[in-house]
Write an enzyme that holds these catalytic residues in place. Sequence first.
Site, short mmCIF file in Angstrom:
data_model
loop_
_atom_site.label_atom_id
_atom_site.label_comp_id
_atom_site.label_asym_id
_atom_site.label_seq_id
_atom_site.Cartn_x
_atom_site.Cartn_y
_atom_site.Cartn_z
N GLU A 286 0.83 -1.20 0.00
CA GLU A 286 0.00 0.00 0.00
C GLU A 286 0.87 1.26 0.00
OE1 GLU A 286 -3.57 2.00 2.71
OE2 GLU A 286 -2.03 0.77 3.67
N CYS B 250 -5.27 -2.73 2.89
CA CYS B 250 -4.91 -2.59 4.30
C CYS B 250 -6.12 -2.65 5.23
CB CYS B 250 -4.12 -1.30 4.50
SG CYS B 250 -3.26 -1.22 6.10
N LYS C 166 -9.84 2.32 -2.07
CA LYS C 166 -9.89 1.92 -0.67
C LYS C 166 -11.24 2.33 -0.11
CE LYS C 166 -7.14 1.96 3.58
NZ LYS C 166 -5.88 2.43 4.23
#
Length: 520
Positions: free
Chosen positions: A268, A377, A343
């Site tokens: 990331e 993440c 994300k």
Amino acid sequence: MSKLDLSQFEKKVIVRNIRHEDIEDIMKLQAICFQNMEPWEKAHLESHLEHFPEGQFCVEADGEIIGSCSSLLVNFDEYDDQHTWDDITDEGYITNHDPEGYNLYGIEVMVHPEYRGLKIGRRLYEARKELAQQMNLKSIIIGGRIPNYHQYEDQMSPRTYVKEVMNKNIYDPVLTFQIMNGFTVMRVNPNYLPDDQASSKYATLMEWNNVDYRPTTKRYFKTSYPVRITAVQYMMKNISTFDEFARQVEYYVDVASDFGSDFALFPEIFTTQLMSLFNEKIPSKAVRKVTEYTEDYIELFTHLAVKYNVNIIGGSHFVEEQDQIYNIAYLFRRDGTIEKQYKIHVTPNEKKWWGIQAGDTVKVFDTDCGKIAIQICYDVQFPELSRYAVDQGANIIFCPFCTDDRQGYLRVRYCAQARAVENQVYTVIAGTVGNLTQVENMDVQYAQSGIFTPSDFEFARDGIVGESHPNTETVVVGDVDLEVLRRQRKSGTVRQLRDRRRDLFETNYKNLTTEVVEND
């Protein structure tokens, strides 16, 4: 005599595939046709259209749906002789639909009582047969009800009853119809439909063979389907030019290619390494300068994916869109095509220092090694996303991450392993190590990258294909087997996907765009 308007006599009867707008009408139809049995729920029919829309048919007369049928594809040899309706349909959701299956399995046919005798059922059966021929399927299999058996239960066994129907000594509205449509009886299964009291829970397993079926070399049972993955544990260090960044990236892609990898996963926001190119002390301004390299980043990874013949998940990168900054992971396929995943869950730190905005689209990507998903993440710490991705066909979930302490890393790792167990899916994590001493809000890095499996006998011990040493510049290379995964989902020691209590709980997404992205 005036000329007749023939249109006033027409009754248009159409056989077509079911659409989403038909669902409410079909639920009402089933309540009429099967008054003493549990009807479809909306979620069942939505799942049918998600997994196999071609196999769902209805008959429409003058705009009214008067009949319908549902089906899925299976490799019937993989199912137990005494399977139940719940076994073959995954409790009605057909999430076990196998696009490579040899057999069309019919799970329901219904016709409105007022229209019986007009060969509506035959039209539906003919639609199934035509589909089987178009798809070059070996056969159609059905578990047929015997709804008149309860009248004879005290006099004869179900097997004897079936023989009497076949000899035309007894009429059964379902079995007689199926025999007349070319189906032959294979066996009688007990406890097939627990709520089918009229059939005393029995069903006849029947088959129609496609005489035009031709075996092809492209369709066969695989003994294995290995996919090789390289997870890059990337060293964050100060650089002076974009070319330095490009050389470091290419080194790792070259390594992945040398190992014969199908996928390479970068961490990331590893492109924040580019912040060391400029002396910007305000994080929100620094992140906008990183977005200026978006086109260079995309061109670099597109070139490397094709040059080295590796599908690359290019970590994630900050991108400016309509004056907003998003954290986006890109999939660079080795055929040169590109997709992206925003994300979904933004951390408090990202919001505070960089002003990152959350995405609202969950995607599942089609690749030359099956369907995959990407969760950046923090996203892997929310189990609903993985559950949805796997329901859409994902076999591997890639998780690029960036954490600055062991606690943060363990949240990612433990959740990635939990997602692998919960969903019978492979998960891969790759993180950043090293330090950018000249960059604000890029503190120390902590990572231990790895490749994880479900926990069962056929998978790696401890559910770990491979893992790196913590905080070292390295890669993790390992093979995952999609065929083993497919078999274990059907017949493993535990079957989390199939054993979910959908009658008690389900996950609903609100105001969320969901996409399955195919590579044409």
